[in-house]
Design a protein around this motif. Structure first.
Motif, PDB file in Angstrom:
ATOM      1  N   TYR A 129      31.604  12.967  22.035  1.00  9.28           N
ATOM      2  CA  TYR A 129      33.006  12.614  22.106  1.00  9.28           C
ATOM      3  C   TYR A 129      33.300  11.397  21.008  1.00  9.28           C
ATOM      4  O   TYR A 129      34.186  11.288  20.285  1.00  9.28           O
ATOM      5  CB  TYR A 129      33.574  12.011  23.130  1.00  9.28           C
ATOM      6  N   SER A 133      35.177  13.563  17.966  1.00  8.93           N
ATOM      7  CA  SER A 133      36.600  13.770  18.503  1.00  8.93           C
ATOM      8  C   SER A 133      37.286  12.403  18.531  1.00  8.93           C
ATOM      9  O   SER A 133      36.850  11.450  17.994  1.00  8.93           O
ATOM     10  CB  SER A 133      36.416  14.026  20.211  1.00  8.93           C
ATOM     11  N   ARG A 140      36.772   7.596  27.011  1.00 10.73           N
ATOM     12  CA  ARG A 140      35.698   8.067  26.819  1.00 10.73           C
ATOM     13  C   ARG A 140      34.492   8.073  27.921  1.00 10.73           C
ATOM     14  O   ARG A 140      34.081   9.333  28.467  1.00 10.73           O
ATOM     15  CB  ARG A 140      34.742   7.667  25.382  1.00 10.73           C
ATOM     16  N   TYR A 143      35.960  11.089  30.093  1.00  6.24           N
ATOM     17  CA  TYR A 143      35.598  12.291  29.827  1.00  6.24           C
ATOM     18  C   TYR A 143      34.269  12.796  29.753  1.00  6.24           C
ATOM     19  O   TYR A 143      33.845  13.692  30.149  1.00  6.24           O
ATOM     20  CB  TYR A 143      36.080  12.246  28.307  1.00  6.24           C
TER      21      TYR A 143
END
Length: 292
Positions: A129, A133, A140, A143
């Motif tokens: 991530y 991303s 973060r 996620y």
């Protein structure tokens, strides 16, 4: 009048006295262990009022630390379960496919995901991530924790689904095939509805594992979950780490008791509302791998 069992003899007077003695010895040992722990804590001044007082005198401990942490723990566990359950079901069904290439490929994928520690999956997701991303640094950790839990638990749930379906009598699918049902219809209308009943105990165990594994993200990724609050409470209210750990552990116990109670009632309702084959799927003591 007591109901007589045809499977074993009822204990006689000597056996009952022996059971009573064992129970008393166990209670004495448990009381001695509790007294030793409390004395040790008292000698180290860990039972002082200033260490436990904030949890009953200052509501900010709950409104700013414990309740938000509990909410984040439930949020991460719920997201992981909602995503992992359908993914695990699909992988479990693919694991039973008649096509050898698909069956073996999915089997290899499941074995790989189950073999990697869930903490490593969280750390790997965090790096992915961060590099590939646009997920903000604030989001973060959530996620990453959810991604790691989904990947690992989808693999475990896939094995639970596979074991639940294989636990059904073969005659179920043979009878459905004899009346002209196709493979998809047999799976959707015959095997899965009955297999769910057998899977429920294992699914409940895995749900508790998911809730507890959110704590890994708090320690390694600074995810703002329940266990992470121990460090913040100790920093704001003095060195009351043991008191904070105790309160957080009690919250985890209460949350998991609530989940298991709801799951037990759901399982009881499902078993009453439909005919069961009597088959069940259980997990290993660590709650990691299903046993068919």
């Amino acid at each position: 009048m007591k109901a007589l069992s045809v499977l074993y003899d009822s204990p006689g007077p000597r056996a009952r006295r022996r059971y009573l003695l064992y129970s008393l010895l166990f209670l004495l040992a448990l009381g001695a262990a509790a007294w030793w722990v409390l004395k040790l804590l008292a000698d180290k001044n860990q039972l002082a009022a200033e260490k436990w007082g904030p949890f009953v005198e200052d509501s900010r401990v709950w409104t700013e630390f414990l309740l938000p942490g509990l909410l984040h723990t439930v949020q991460a566990a719920a997201l992981a379960l909602v995503l992992a359950l359908p993914l695990g079901a699909l992988l479990g069904i693919a694991r039973l496919s008649d096509h050898a290439v698909l069956r073996r490929s999915v089997g290899a994928l499941i074995d790989c995901c189950r073999a990697v520690p869930v903490l490593m999956l969280m750390l790997l997701a965090n790096e992915v991530y961060a590099r590939f991303s646009d997920v903000t640094p604030e989001m973060r950790p959530l996620y990453s924790v959810v991604t790691g839990l989904v990947v690992f638990n989808a693999a475990v749930l896939a094995e639970i689904v596979r074991a639940g379906i294989l636990a059904l009598p073969r005659g179920q699918s043979d009878a459905a095939r004899a009346i002209g049902m196709r493979k998809g219809q047999i799976m959707a209308s015959v095997l899965l509805p009955q297999g769910v009943t057998a899977m429920l105990p294992a699914l409940t165990t895995q749900l508790v594992v998911i809730v507890k594994d959110t704590a890994l993200g708090g320690e390694m990724l600074a995810f703002d979950e329940l266990l992470h609050q121990v460090r913040l409470i100790s920093a704001n209210y003095g060195a009351n780490t043991i008191a904070s750990f105790t309160v957080v552990a009690l919250l985890f116990i209460a949350l998991n008791l609530l989940l298991t109670t709801l799951a037990a009632r759901t399982e009881s309702w499902v078993r009453r509302s439909r005919k069961s084959t009597g088959a069940t799927v259980t997990t290993s003591p660590a709650g990691r791998a299903p046993l068919a």
